[in-house]
Design an enzyme around this catalytic site. Structure first.
Site, mmCIF file in Angstrom:
data_model
loop_
_atom_site.group_PDB
_atom_site.id
_atom_site.type_symbol
_atom_site.label_atom_id
_atom_site.label_comp_id
_atom_site.label_asym_id
_atom_site.label_seq_id
_atom_site.Cartn_x
_atom_site.Cartn_y
_atom_site.Cartn_z
ATOM 1 C CG ASP A 95 -25.946 -40.399 -11.354
ATOM 2 O OD1 ASP A 95 -26.239 -38.668 -11.054
ATOM 3 O OD2 ASP A 95 -24.930 -40.891 -10.763
ATOM 4 C CG ASP A 145 -23.660 -40.317 -6.201
ATOM 5 O OD1 ASP A 145 -24.679 -40.582 -6.977
ATOM 6 O OD2 ASP A 145 -23.425 -39.392 -6.151
#
Length: 353
Positions: A178, A224
């Site tokens: 990420d 997420d």
């Protein structure tokens, strides 16, 4: 919105682990799967980025919309089915159905699809189809979020980590993934803005000005939600395995997720730049429960817990199959002789001993 699929998905993951229905059996993520996941995700993300650069964005999104239209209806139907059962009257004519696809014939016949459903499930499927048509025609943010929440809840429910070490490997690898794709390149942000599919939750920042027709959105990727969510669900199952009637690690990790998500939003508004949510969620979701385990002296129990090793009373395991040979007549004769002969203790020769 992100908290709902994590909380309820974790609760449903416990009942999913105890389910007798083969169609609802969870998929277990091993340490090998966790180590490869960031690489596979990076290749997929880069491939989507190149597709949007080479081909027309309109046609790609049309194809993806049709794909997620079908998946979204099925996911939403599975999500609302337990809630809708409460609204059906007791005298509702509920009939059972089975969808069965097999391959081959005779002894080589193999089941490909074996799905059991009833009339209530068909009603839920019809309601979900209305949302699907709404999303397909309008791409409205509410329809997008309904599908996104359904995907997230099903992901947390049906994807299980086998132990805490695997969860740390998965979260650590996606932490690097990420950070790299958000701060190192513009790939992640470009794909997120170009990808017209319910793979993210969106919320209009101009809701008070334009109402339901708002078009300036803040977004949170479903990864997420699902990735920390399956780790939090694992800690809930670990809490239950301790048999202390407390959910200390579950609530600790859930509060840690709220803290990490709040910190992400705060940093994003301070620097006016997209933030990798896992940069803040991973340290919080791993660090908070680990500190609690250190304080309680249960670190060894936490890392030795194996979710996939739980054998429930109603799921006996057959480790081997008996071998049978001979014709039915000979087998019947031998069985009859064994039953008619008196049992005598078998003496072993010295060589056998």
């Amino acid at each position: 919105m992100a908290l709902l699929p994590i909380f309820f998905g974790a609760l449903r993951s416990v009942s999913c682990a105890k389910s007798k229905n083969s169609s609802e059996m969870p998929e277990t993520i091993t340490s090998r799967d966790a180590a490869r996941f960031p690489i596979v995700a990076s290749c997929t993300l880069l491939g989507l980025y190149l597709f949007f650069k080479i081909f027309s964005q309109e046609y790609i999104n049309l194809l993806l919309s049709m794909y997620f239209f079908v998946l979204g209806i099925l996911a939403l139907s599975h999500t609302i089915s337990p809630m809708m059962n409460r609204f059906f009257p007791a005298n509702f004519p509920n009939k059972q159905y089975q969808l069965l696809f097999t391959q081959g014939s005779g002894e080589s016949k193999e089941e490909i699809v074996n799905y059991e459903f009833d009339t209530k499930d068909l009603v839920c499927l019809a309601l979900s189809s209305v949302v699907g048509v709404w999303y397909l025609l309008r791409k409205h943010w509410i329809a997008n979020n309904l599908f996104g929440l359904a995907f997230s809840l099903n992901g947390v429910e049906l994807l299980h980590l086998n132990n805490v070490s695997t969860g740390c490997i998965l979260l650590g690898g996606l932490f690097i993934y990420d950070v790299f794709w958000v701060f190192g390149t513009n790939v992640m942000v470009t794909v997120a803005k170009s990808f017209e599919a319910p793979i993210k939750l969106v919320f209009p920042q101009d809701l008070l000005e334009k109402g339901l027709e708002a078009d300036n959105f803040a977004m949170l990727g479903l990864g997420d939600i699902v990735i920390p969510g399956i780790f939090i669900a694992l800690l809930l199952r670990f809490d239950i395995s301790l048999k202390k009637n407390t959910h200390t690690y579950f609530y600790t990790s859930f509060v840690a997720y709220i803290f990490g998500l709040g910190l992400t939003i705060f940093i994003m508004h301070i620097f006016k730049h997209a933030q990798p949510a896992l940069l803040y969620l991973v340290p919080a979701c791993i660090g908070f429960p680990l500190l609690v385990a250190l304080a309680k002296g249960e670190v060894t129990e936490m890392f030795s817990y194996e979710s996939s090793a739980e054998i429930l009373p109603h799921t006996p395991r057959l480790t081997h199959f008996p071998t049978v040979s001979g014709s039915p007549a000979s087998l019947a004769d031998s069985m009859q002789q064994k039953l008619s002969c008196p049992r005598r203790r078998r003496q072993q020769s010295p060589s056998a001993m």
